[in-house]
Design an enzyme around this catalytic site. Structure first.
Site, mmCIF file in Angstrom:
data_model
loop_
_atom_site.group_PDB
_atom_site.id
_atom_site.type_symbol
_atom_site.label_atom_id
_atom_site.label_comp_id
_atom_site.label_asym_id
_atom_site.label_seq_id
_atom_site.Cartn_x
_atom_site.Cartn_y
_atom_site.Cartn_z
ATOM 1 N N THR A 279 -2.898 9.485 20.899
ATOM 2 C CA THR A 279 -3.103 10.834 21.435
ATOM 3 C C THR A 279 -3.993 11.624 20.492
ATOM 4 O O THR A 279 -4.028 11.358 19.291
ATOM 5 C CB THR A 279 -1.789 11.626 21.535
ATOM 6 O OG1 THR A 279 -1.289 11.854 20.209
ATOM 7 C CG2 THR A 279 -0.771 10.898 22.373
ATOM 8 N N ASP A 280 -4.701 12.603 21.053
ATOM 9 C CA ASP A 280 -5.350 13.550 20.160
ATOM 10 C C ASP A 280 -4.215 14.280 19.436
ATOM 11 O O ASP A 280 -3.077 14.306 19.901
ATOM 12 C CB ASP A 280 -6.254 14.535 20.925
ATOM 13 C CG ASP A 280 -7.266 15.184 19.974
ATOM 14 O OD1 ASP A 280 -7.037 15.125 18.739
ATOM 15 O OD2 ASP A 280 -8.260 15.760 20.443
ATOM 16 N N TRP A 281 -4.566 14.886 18.314
ATOM 17 C CA TRP A 281 -3.531 15.442 17.425
ATOM 18 C C TRP A 281 -2.771 16.575 18.116
ATOM 19 O O TRP A 281 -3.287 17.663 18.338
ATOM 20 C CB TRP A 281 -4.192 15.913 16.128
ATOM 21 C CG TRP A 281 -4.252 14.853 15.061
ATOM 22 C CD1 TRP A 281 -3.880 15.020 13.752
ATOM 23 C CD2 TRP A 281 -4.681 13.484 15.167
ATOM 24 N NE1 TRP A 281 -4.045 13.839 13.049
ATOM 25 C CE2 TRP A 281 -4.526 12.883 13.888
ATOM 26 C CE3 TRP A 281 -5.150 12.686 16.199
ATOM 27 C CZ2 TRP A 281 -4.836 11.552 13.633
ATOM 28 C CZ3 TRP A 281 -5.464 11.358 15.950
ATOM 29 C CH2 TRP A 281 -5.303 10.808 14.694
ATOM 30 N N GLY A 282 -1.550 16.250 18.542
ATOM 31 C CA GLY A 282 -0.737 17.276 19.202
ATOM 32 C C GLY A 282 -0.907 17.313 20.705
ATOM 33 O O GLY A 282 -0.536 18.293 21.341
#
Ligand code: BGC
Length: 766
Positions: free
Chosen positions: A228-231
């Site tokens: 995932t992208d961060w968060g």
């Protein structure tokens, strides 16, 4: 130990623990089974490795690394080998630093020139973007490091990026926003893909099974891990079902517990988790037993310079204002960016450069003597009027003034978009005033995305340097003085006004809803098709030499889906200097093939080659199905509309210099709607059904009191079969209509064609 056995030996808790990060940059290890932690780093155009003590959100504290040009300029190189070299060079640095996964390439399509991260993305064109990014991935992975293709997908703006929904129709998704990713996945087989923050048609990408499993894995054959992208995670368990393997960064074990709970309560079969764990372990295995490398900063700095040299685009060069002589001319260099060049992007891709060389330093190193005036003050603390006066005086003294202008770093960065296309006002004013007194004025631009150039017609030359990394200074100086012959070509359009851009009214949407109303008409597809003038078109790039381009022939005048077409081209250097030419091959559907709304022409292949003065080269360029296809949302697949296609060589997308035509067709024609609502003109389009209609027409017209010996009135072709009942006062009966439909259906089937049964034009309700 075999992977399957290792998975069996893992407890449920251990399995779930592998599905999220240990901290901002690492995956978790399980020592008792010898599973090691993997390390990641941004990316993409230099390393941004943070120490454990450093705050993730402080992008400026990281250690110093070589800063390469960002993708905007890199794409302008149109050079596959250069992208491979960048990947390979970065992989060496990663291995020296113990980095297993480099978070790049970032490759979203530039929907609007206002996109805050456009400097980090390649192009408005999916073919160019996908082809070059694939080389970067190969360069990284063939040298022992995993690439991470990001941000998948349709993340084309920064405004409200964690919430907004990119609302896009199926055809546009496939033709524009996914096909670059598809190309990279198929050609370069990246080990990882990063799903984006946004939603697509109201579904978060981190929860989209259709995107992460249906398309990515089942259709395109991706075998790696989705990170995932961060968060970017909302619902971790839903994400697991969708195909998200690794959540980044760390959730402190919270979301791991959600997974455990889902398995224990039976809402998630353990096999789903095992599939993900299997992929994570496979990735971990790839990085076992790797040895650390060492690299020379000096050598990599030189590579950064070499790469930068091909990223510069000479947009205009009237009366051969460039190149400048290294001696014997009074030259003024004006503008703070000559001393403090803008060379890199902001946000997570900010690199703490190892050794930035300014254009002034580089000129001094070359032994060139010139006078410098700062011209404008970035901090606005200095006396602006005094700076302007000094600049005007210096320009008046000189035989040539070179002005360094561009966008300050805070103008374009991650997490927000630009508001307009303007350079800082004081820079525009300075250029206008200098151009008014100095007939030989050259502008060098340092910016990550297009800017308006109100002074364009009043200056002699414009060199777009983009954000060319720490080698920017020497690349610019060497180009201005002709040691390097510029060979970059725009990978994006420079529009005249913001109001002309394709999604002007829909960018960045109303906050949460972003409707991609412009459809496939993105970038040059929009400007060409609507005949909107631009400042500089996609593909533009001048050289200090001249080239001629010609299509000599094609391997066949007909093309059928599944085949390959060879286009024989000849390029010649007709000037006095060695230089690199870019062959841009466009395909333009002609009348029949353009039946559906299609962009006027599209880039379908490109090649770059170096030629000595007078040298001529014959280059074979391959075209495949995609060169003629568009995505047909009714069939949910790519389809070649049968018809004539013009194959064109262009100096840029507007300037076609040579062309030829071929007839292209699909292997199987599109299924036909045999239905009472189908129009006569549609039946006439397919040979088999046309024959029956032609045979029946005299009778049908007769029922309506029309005479077939006279010209058939055009309205007749627009009638659906059912309308003949009403217009014939019932002479054409329901029974006749049914029999006719049966005949049409049989004919279509006899020819081997398919019949569409499930839909008709009255199917959709309001
Ligand atoms: C960015 C990614 C980046 C990640 C890690 C995110 O905010 O969108 O591109 O790789 O942070 O820094």
């Amino acid at each position: 130990m075999e992977r399957a056995t290792r998975i069996k030996n893992l407890t449920l808790e251990e399995k779930a623990s592998l599905c999220s990060g240990k901290d901002f940059w690492k995956t978790k290890e399980i020592s008792r089974l010898g599973i090691a932690s993997l390390t990641m780093s941004d990316g993409p155009y230099g390393i941004r490795k943070q120490t454990e003590e450093e705050n993730y959100l402080d992008f400026h504290t990281a250690k110093k690394y070589i800063c390469f040009p960002t993708a905007a300029g890199m794409a302008a190189s149109f050079n596959r080998e250069l992208w491979y070299l960048l990947g390979q060079t970065l992989a060496e640095e990663c291995r020296a630093e113990g980095i297993d996964i480099l978070l790049g390439p970032a490759m979203n399509i530039k929907r609007s020139p206002l996109g805050g991260r456009n400097f980090e993305y390649l192009s408005e064109d999916p073919l160019l973007s996908g082809t070059l990014a694939a080389e970067y991935v190969k360069g990284i992975q063939e040298n022992g490091v995993s690439a991470c293709v990001k941000h998948f997908a349709v993340n084309n703006q920064e405004s409200r990026r964690m919430k907004q929904s990119s609302n896009v129709d199926e055809r546009t998704l496939h033709e524009i926003y996914l096909s670059n990713f598809e190309r990279v996945i198929r050609e370069a087989k990246p080990d990882t893909v990063m799903c984006s923050y946004n939603q697509i048609n109201h579904e978060y990408t981190a929860e989209s099974r259709r995107l992460l499993t249906g398309l990515l894995r089942e259709e395109w054959g991706f075998e790696g891990c989705v990170i995932t992208d961060w968060g970017a995670v909302c619902d971790r368990v839903r994400g697991l079902f969708a195909g998200v393997d690794l959540e980044m960064p760390a959730s402190g074990g919270e979301t791991d517990r959600e997974i455990i709970n889902a398995v224990e309560t039976g809402s998630c079969p353990e096999e789903v988790l095992d599939t993900t764990v299997n992929r994570i372990l496979e990735l971990e295995e790839k990085h076992r037993g790797k040895t650390k490398t060492v690299y020379s900063h000096e050598e990599h700095h030189r590579i950064a310079e070499k790469i930068a040299e091909e990223c510069l685009v000479l947009l205009k060069n009237e009366d051969e204002a460039l190149p400048l002589p290294e001696s014997g001319m009074k030259i003024a260099w004006i503008g703070d960016m000559a001393e403090n060049p803008r060379t890199k992007g902001g946000g997570s891709s900010h690199i703490n450069s190892w050794n930035t060389v300014s254009p002034l330093d580089a000129a001094a190193e070359m032994g060139v003597r010139l006078r410098y005036a700062k011209g404008y003050a970035p901090e606005k603390t200095e006396n602006t009027q005094a700076l302007t006066e000094e600049a005007l005086e210096t320009a008046a003294w000189a035989d040539c003034a070179v002005i360094f202008a561009g966008l300050p770093e805070q103008y374009e960065s991650e997490s927000y978009d630009r508001k307009d296309l303007k350079l800082p006002e004081e820079q525009n004013e300075l250029i206008e005033r200098i151009a008014a007194i100095q007939p030989r004025t050259v502008v060098v631009l340092m910016n990550g995305s297009p800017v308006e150039m109100p002074w364009k017609d009043r200056v002699s030359a414009i060199l777009e340097a983009y954000l060319a990394g720490e080698g920017a200074g020497s690349a610019v100086a060497h180009t201005l003085f002709g040691r390097i012959n510029p060979s970059g070509h725009l990978a994006e359009t420079f529009p005249e006004r913001l109001e002309d851009t394709p999604c002007y009214l829909d960018f960045p949407g109303d906050g949460d809803e972003v409707d991609y109303r412009e459809g496939v008409f993105v970038g040059y597809r929009h400007y060409l098709s609507r005949r909107i003038p631009t400042v500089f078109p996609f593909g533009r790039g001048c050289s200090y030499t001249a080239f001629t381009y010609e299509i000599r022939g094609v391997s066949s005048r007909t093309f059928c889906e599944g085949e390959e077409l060879l286009v024989e081209t000849v390029v010649k250097n007709t000037g006095m200097r060695k230089g690199k030419a870019v062959l841009q091959l466009y395909v333009e559907p002609q009348a029949g093939a353009a039946f559906r709304q299609r962009p006027l022409r599209e880039l379908r292949a490109f090649e770059k080659t170096e030629l000595m003065p007078g040298e001529e080269k014959r280059i074979l360029i391959r075209l495949d199905d995609r060169a003629f296809s568009s995505y047909d949302a009714r069939q949910h697949r790519w389809y070649i509309t049968p018809g004539e296609y013009s194959i064109q060589l262009g100096e840029d997308c507007e300037t076609i210099v040579s062309q030829t035509a071929v007839f292209a067709r699909p292997r199987a024609e599109k299924p036909m709607y045999i239905h009472r609502n189908t129009l006569l003109e549609d039946y006439l389009r397919s040979e088999e059904t046309a024959e029956i209609i032609r045979e029946e027409l005299p009778r049908l017209l007769g029922y309506m009191g029309l005479n077939t010996s006279e010209e058939i009135p055009p309205f007749v072709y627009g009638l659906p079969l059912r309308a003949f009942r009403g217009f014939s006062d019932g002479k054409f009966t329901g029974e006749e209509e049914r029999r006719l439909l049966e005949r049409l259906e049989d004919a279509q089937k006899r020819k081997g064609g398919e019949v569409w049964k499930d839909r008709n034009c009255s199917e959709r309700s309001i």
